[in-house]
Write an enzyme that holds these catalytic residues in place. Structure first.
Site, PDB file in Angstrom:
ATOM      1  N   HIS A  56       0.849  -1.197   0.000  1.00  0.00           N
ATOM      2  CA  HIS A  56       0.000   0.000   0.000  1.00  0.00           C
ATOM      3  C   HIS A  56       0.886   1.249   0.000  1.00  0.00           C
ATOM      4  O   HIS A  56       2.039   1.206   0.440  1.00  0.00           O
ATOM      5  CB  HIS A  56      -0.885   0.015   1.240  1.00  0.00           C
ATOM      6  CG  HIS A  56      -1.950  -1.033   1.230  1.00  0.00           C
ATOM      7  ND1 HIS A  56      -2.990  -1.041   2.136  1.00  0.00           N
ATOM      8  CD2 HIS A  56      -2.149  -2.112   0.434  1.00  0.00           C
ATOM      9  CE1 HIS A  56      -3.768  -2.067   1.903  1.00  0.00           C
ATOM     10  NE2 HIS A  56      -3.281  -2.744   0.876  1.00  0.00           N
ATOM     11  N   GLU A  58       0.866   3.766   1.936  1.00  0.00           N
ATOM     12  CA  GLU A  58       1.340   4.124   3.276  1.00  0.00           C
ATOM     13  C   GLU A  58       2.565   3.301   3.672  1.00  0.00           C
ATOM     14  O   GLU A  58       3.518   3.831   4.254  1.00  0.00           O
ATOM     15  CB  GLU A  58       0.243   3.897   4.330  1.00  0.00           C
ATOM     16  CG  GLU A  58      -0.998   4.722   4.112  1.00  0.00           C
ATOM     17  CD  GLU A  58      -2.081   4.005   3.323  1.00  0.00           C
ATOM     18  OE1 GLU A  58      -3.265   4.244   3.614  1.00  0.00           O
ATOM     19  OE2 GLU A  58      -1.755   3.208   2.416  1.00  0.00           O
ATOM     20  N   CYS A  86      -6.065   1.706   5.979  1.00  0.00           N
ATOM     21  CA  CYS A  86      -6.699   0.471   6.451  1.00  0.00           C
ATOM     22  C   CYS A  86      -6.080   0.101   7.802  1.00  0.00           C
ATOM     23  O   CYS A  86      -5.135   0.742   8.272  1.00  0.00           O
ATOM     24  CB  CYS A  86      -6.498  -0.648   5.432  1.00  0.00           C
ATOM     25  SG  CYS A  86      -4.784  -1.215   5.311  1.00  0.00           S
ATOM     26  N   CYS A  89      -2.261  -0.669   7.615  1.00  0.00           N
ATOM     27  CA  CYS A  89      -1.434   0.531   7.509  1.00  0.00           C
ATOM     28  C   CYS A  89      -1.479   1.353   8.794  1.00  0.00           C
ATOM     29  O   CYS A  89      -0.460   1.906   9.217  1.00  0.00           O
ATOM     30  CB  CYS A  89      -1.876   1.366   6.313  1.00  0.00           C
ATOM     31  SG  CYS A  89      -1.532   0.553   4.739  1.00  0.00           S
TER      32      CYS A  89
END
Length: 150
Positions: A56, A58, A86, A89
């Site tokens: 991701h 992040e 999420c 993260c």
């Protein structure tokens, strides 16, 4: 005296990263980390390219910022990300002790604010909805095109 740059300025930088992801057929989420009013790291989703569900934006930007600073803690930093992080993260952000999180669109299905127990570090502040409509529109356009091309 020079005025500090605002949340919208840095969110626009994160949106540029999201557009790069979009153009690469990745879910269009982008992120930047700012320290002392300066971008020290930028990233976007790479889950398709790396065939890695943890890639991701992040996660990528946390690693880049830690490498830049030479340490794992980001207490003096602000994350700007186009979609609410999420739980995975948010957990990584908690471990990094990030000072602040500013996100665009809320994630009504998997966002960390859906949790009843806080997952972030106790000193981490967060703000949601900064350029949220713009972030949400890019995500919507991406998923509509994806459904159309099935």
């Amino acid at each position: 005296m020079i005025e500090p740059l605002g949340d919208e300025h840095f969110m626009k930088q994160a949106l540029q990263e999201a557009q790069i992801a979009y153009d690469a057929e990745e879910v269009p989420v982008g992120a930047v980390i700012v320290c002392a009013d300066r971008i020290i790291a930028r990233a976007h989703n790479l889950t398709e390219r790396l065939t890695d569900v943890t890639a991701h934006a992040e996660m990528q930007v946390i690693t880049a910022a830690a490498n830049y600073l030479g340490g794992k803690y980001l207490q003096q930093c602000i994350l700007y990300v186009t979609l609410e992080p999420c739980v995975m993260c948010a957990g990584a952000l908690a471990w990094s002790q990030i000072g602040k999180i500013v996100f665009g669109a809320y994630d009504q299905k998997k966002g960390f604010t859906l949790l009843t127990d806080p997952i972030l570090h106790p000193r981490t502040k967060f703000v949601g909805g900064v350029l949220g409509d713009t972030s949400a529109a890019l995500l919507k356009r991406f998923f509509e095109a994806r459904r159309k091309n099935r």
